[in-house]
Enzyme design. Structure first.
Site, PDB file in Angstrom:
ATOM      1  N   ASP A   1       2.265  10.660  31.216  1.00 12.91           N
ATOM      2  CA  ASP A   1       2.339  11.574  32.350  1.00 12.91           C
ATOM      3  C   ASP A   1       2.620  12.976  31.820  1.00 12.91           C
ATOM      4  O   ASP A   1       2.662  13.208  30.611  1.00 12.91           O
ATOM      5  CB  ASP A   1       3.414  11.129  33.353  1.00 12.91           C
ATOM      6  CG  ASP A   1       4.798  10.987  32.723  1.00 12.91           C
ATOM      7  OD1 ASP A   1       4.998  11.475  31.588  1.00 12.91           O
ATOM      8  OD2 ASP A   1       5.687  10.387  33.361  1.00 12.91           O
TER       9      ASP A   1
ATOM     10  N   TYR B   1       2.003   1.150  34.009  1.00 17.16           N
ATOM     11  CA  TYR B   1       2.899   2.302  34.072  1.00 17.16           C
ATOM     12  C   TYR B   1       3.306   2.603  35.505  1.00 17.16           C
ATOM     13  O   TYR B   1       2.465   2.641  36.412  1.00 17.16           O
ATOM     14  CB  TYR B   1       2.240   3.517  33.432  1.00 17.16           C
ATOM     15  CG  TYR B   1       3.199   4.648  33.180  1.00 17.16           C
ATOM     16  CD1 TYR B   1       4.328   4.460  32.391  1.00 17.16           C
ATOM     17  CD2 TYR B   1       2.989   5.913  33.737  1.00 17.16           C
ATOM     18  CE1 TYR B   1       5.224   5.496  32.154  1.00 17.16           C
ATOM     19  CE2 TYR B   1       3.870   6.954  33.496  1.00 17.16           C
ATOM     20  CZ  TYR B   1       4.988   6.740  32.712  1.00 17.16           C
ATOM     21  OH  TYR B   1       5.866   7.767  32.486  1.00 17.16           O
TER      22      TYR B   1
ATOM     23  N   ARG C   1       4.804   5.276  36.947  1.00 18.33           N
ATOM     24  CA  ARG C   1       4.757   6.619  37.548  1.00 18.33           C
ATOM     25  C   ARG C   1       3.293   6.981  37.753  1.00 18.33           C
ATOM     26  O   ARG C   1       2.618   7.452  36.847  1.00 18.33           O
ATOM     27  CB  ARG C   1       5.454   7.645  36.655  1.00 18.33           C
ATOM     28  CG  ARG C   1       6.961   7.434  36.576  1.00 18.33           C
ATOM     29  CD  ARG C   1       7.668   8.548  35.844  1.00 18.33           C
ATOM     30  NE  ARG C   1       9.109   8.325  35.815  1.00 18.33           N
ATOM     31  CZ  ARG C   1       9.750   7.669  34.850  1.00 18.33           C
ATOM     32  NH1 ARG C   1       9.066   7.180  33.826  1.00 18.33           N
ATOM     33  NH2 ARG C   1      11.048   7.495  34.894  1.00 18.33           N
TER      34      ARG C   1
ATOM     35  N   HIS D   1      -4.945   6.649  35.147  1.00 18.13           N
ATOM     36  CA  HIS D   1      -3.740   6.011  35.675  1.00 18.13           C
ATOM     37  C   HIS D   1      -4.148   4.968  36.691  1.00 18.13           C
ATOM     38  O   HIS D   1      -4.860   5.256  37.633  1.00 18.13           O
ATOM     39  CB  HIS D   1      -2.838   7.046  36.358  1.00 18.13           C
ATOM     40  CG  HIS D   1      -2.081   7.903  35.410  1.00 18.13           C
ATOM     41  ND1 HIS D   1      -0.741   8.145  35.559  1.00 18.13           N
ATOM     42  CD2 HIS D   1      -2.464   8.589  34.315  1.00 18.13           C
ATOM     43  CE1 HIS D   1      -0.331   8.955  34.584  1.00 18.13           C
ATOM     44  NE2 HIS D   1      -1.361   9.224  33.825  1.00 18.13           N
TER      45      HIS D   1
END
Length: 629
Positions: free
Chosen positions: A83, A306, A308, A353
């Site tokens: 990130d 992940y 976030r 993501h």
């Protein structure tokens, strides 16, 4: 001896990754940030916006270990979190290595792990990239903005209100949300209304029906507003019914209830708060553990992707695996012909993501529960079920509405529902995993038009309208997300700051603003209106996103911001303290005849008899625990 050095953030993650990469690799952790702004005035040059960094002192030991490891290895892989903050940490590590002249002739690569599994780790190492300047610049802009707001507004709060206070670019609009909701609650005037409900019976099955029409009038919420009228209507209906109601109309419909998308950061935090009472901070800590790796019997493995993220997409490989699992466990009829795709709300959701999902659907919660703590099992089960349910067919719900004629005086209506086909609800169940889907609708008996049913009684009940509810962690995160304030990595920090600064208190898991929170909010909303404005804050977040995508430059953004902000700070230095601390006179002390007032003082809200101009010193007393300024 290893030839390649992989640098990650977490020691737990380092241990898992080292196992996957083998003896040719050494994996070492940064333990978070390695550099930050110098903690003093001038950390950001407001002419050039040069950032003055220094190594994080408390992390010196780990930084020295990184230096030693770099000297022993030929190739460096920077593998901090995928990130904006993680990108910046990789950049800071590289800058420190350059300063020490440790990487003159050594290749330095950036790799990003979106899940900690062997295949994902080896694929990332085989496909390195360079550090993204755009992401780094966006993080630098965010850090500079937060510094300039905090370093200039906080001292102003110290001078005008109380030492030790802070103001933040994102926390202050969040505080404003909580205070404004409290004002709505305080200003709310309850409105009385009455419901009239028929208690019925068909062959021993009891059900209820609500009055929808009386004589020629539609009986809406405020049709009956006092007990006397409610009694008059009840008696008229009982007389007209004479012990029975007649089925006048039956409405049958079938509707589909579609599954929700897999979790993103905010929805995971909201659901964990609603279902388990987890704070956002606790949720993220547990999710971090699941992401970094848990020993499930055959060694440590990352259990979720992940955590976030603001993307609802899932990789094709994951979709295929989940669909195969659904076909095998729940049957082909519960797996749609094509995968379900969901639209990402965030303009900056990166395709790389994924949504938060299990790294392998085969690792069912039941199969690994003995290896997980109670909290880990709860959160993993939530992620697993939501991801699987998102790829199943909708549930089919049969709804029925039945109108009952009450003689010639009124009409009652009963509603109910049955599940025709459960679809995804087999995994994500009503009333257990999704409170929004819970319903008070009952399963009704079967009726035919013209049929008579027994009327046991008609019940009147008094009600009052309720004010809007105070924010819980779940609803506050939802509101911040809807306004576009903050990003996935910031929600937990925002809430933590508001509570640690004692601007808000949690009572029965709901936020109440404190006196100091109200005073700070009033000062900021009156004198720094633009900087606690929801739209302005959201637009600033959008501009940071534009920088991260390479669509804008960060220095011009900083110059524009500082030009207006610094001028306002300078102007507000002249505001008298008495105006800010909200001093107000309550009345006169009957014994001394001196004015009694309340105000915010250095150690909190207090009452005062007399003034500083009196010959005798004023008398002071702190407010009682349940008193508010």
């Amino acid at each position: 001896m290893s030839k390649n050095l992989v640098i990650v953030e977490s020691p737990a993650k380092a241990k898992t990754i080292n196992k996957y990469l083998g003896n040719d690799f050494q994996v070492i952790a940064t333990f978070g940030h390695v550099r930050d702004l110098v903690p003093k005035e001038g950390a950001v040059d407001t002419e050039t916006f040069q950032m003055n960094y220094e190594p994080v002192k408390k992390n010196k030991k780990n930084i020295d270990e990184i230096f030693k490891a770099v000297k022993k290895n030929d190739t460096i892989y920077l593998a901090t979190d995928p990130d904006r903050e993680g990108e910046a940490i990789s950049w800071h590590v590289q800058e420190l290595l350059k300063e020490k002249k440790l990487i003159k002739d050594k290749p330095v690569h950036r790799v990003a792990f979106y899940e900690i599994t062997k295949s994902a780790v080896t694929e990332a190492v085989d496909n390195p990239r360079k550090i993204s300047e755009d992401l780094v610049n966006a993080q630098q802009a965010r850090r500079a903005l937060d510094y300039l707001v905090g370093f200039n507004l906080s001292p102003l709060l110290w001078k005008k209100i109380k030492y030790g206070l802070s103001a933040g670019r994102v926390q202050s609009p969040a505080l404003r949300l909580i205070v404004e909701r409290e004002k709505e609650i305080e200003a709310f005037v309850p409105r009385e209304y009455w419901s009239v409900t028929a208690q019925c019976d068909k062959k021993g099955q009891v059900f209820s029906a609500n009055l929808t029409r009386f004589e020629k009038d539609k009986a809406g919420q405020f049709y009956i507003t006092d007990g006397e009228r409610a009694t008059t209507i009840r008696e008229a209906l009982l007389t007209s019914a004479n012990g029975t109601l007649v089925v006048d109309n039956i409405d049958k419909k079938q509707r589909k209830r579609s599954p929700q998308p897999p979790f993103i950061t905010s929805t995971l935090q909201q659901d964990a708060s609603r279902k388990f009472g987890f704070s956002a901070k606790r949720t993220m800590r547990i999710a971090q553990q699941l992401y970094e790796g848990i020993d499930v019997g055959s060694g440590e493995v990352g259990l979720i992707t992940y955590m976030r993220t603001d993307s609802v997409n899932m990789a094709k490989q994951a979709l295929d695996e989940i669909r195969t699992f659904i076909n095998g466990e729940y049957g082909k009829e519960n797996c749609p012909e094509k995968p379900n795709f969901y639209r990402t709300k965030s303009k900056n959701a990166q395709e790389a993501h994924e949504a938060i999902r299990p790294t392998s659907v085969k690792l069912t919660p039941d199969s690994i529960k003995k290896h997980l703590s109670a909290d880990q099992l709860k959160l993993y089960g939530l992620v697993w079920k939501r991801a699987v349910a998102s790829q199943m067919v909708p549930a089919k719900i049969n709804t029925v509405g039945v109108d009952f004629r009450c003689g010639d005086k009124g009409v009652f209506r009963a509603t109910g529902s049955t599940i025709e086909s459960p679809g995804y609800l087999q995994v994500y169940k009503i009333g257990v995993d999704d409170p929004a889907e819970n319903t008070d609708e009952k399963i009704l008996p079967k009726f035919e038009i013209g049929e008579q049913v027994g009327l046991k009684d008609i019940v009147n009940e008094q009600h009052f309208t309720k004010p809007p509810g105070r924010f819980s962690e779940a609803t506050l995160i939802k509101a911040l997300e809807e306004f576009g304030i903050g990003r996935p990595s910031t929600y937990a920090a925002i809430i933590s700051t508001l509570t640690s600064r004692e601007y808000v208190e949690l009572e029965a898991k709901r936020f109440h603003p404190t006196d100091i929170g109200r005073v700070v909010n009033k000062f900021l909303t009156e004198h720094f209106t633009r900087y606690v404005d929801y739209e302005f804050t959201a637009q600033l977040e959008d501009k940071l996103d534009e920088i991260s995508r390479g669509e804008n430059q960060w220095i011009p953004l900083m110059k524009e911001f500082w030009k207006n902000f610094s001028k306002q700070v300078e102007e507000k230095e002249k505001i008298p303290k008495s105006e800010v601390v909200q001093a107000r006179v309550l009345g006169t002390d009957p014994k001394s005849g001196k004015p009694v007032s309340v105000r915010m003082a250095r150690y909190g809200a207090m009452a005062q008899i007399g003034t500083v101009d009196d010959e005798e010193k004023p008398l002071f007393a702190s407010l009682l625990k349940d008193q508010r300024l």
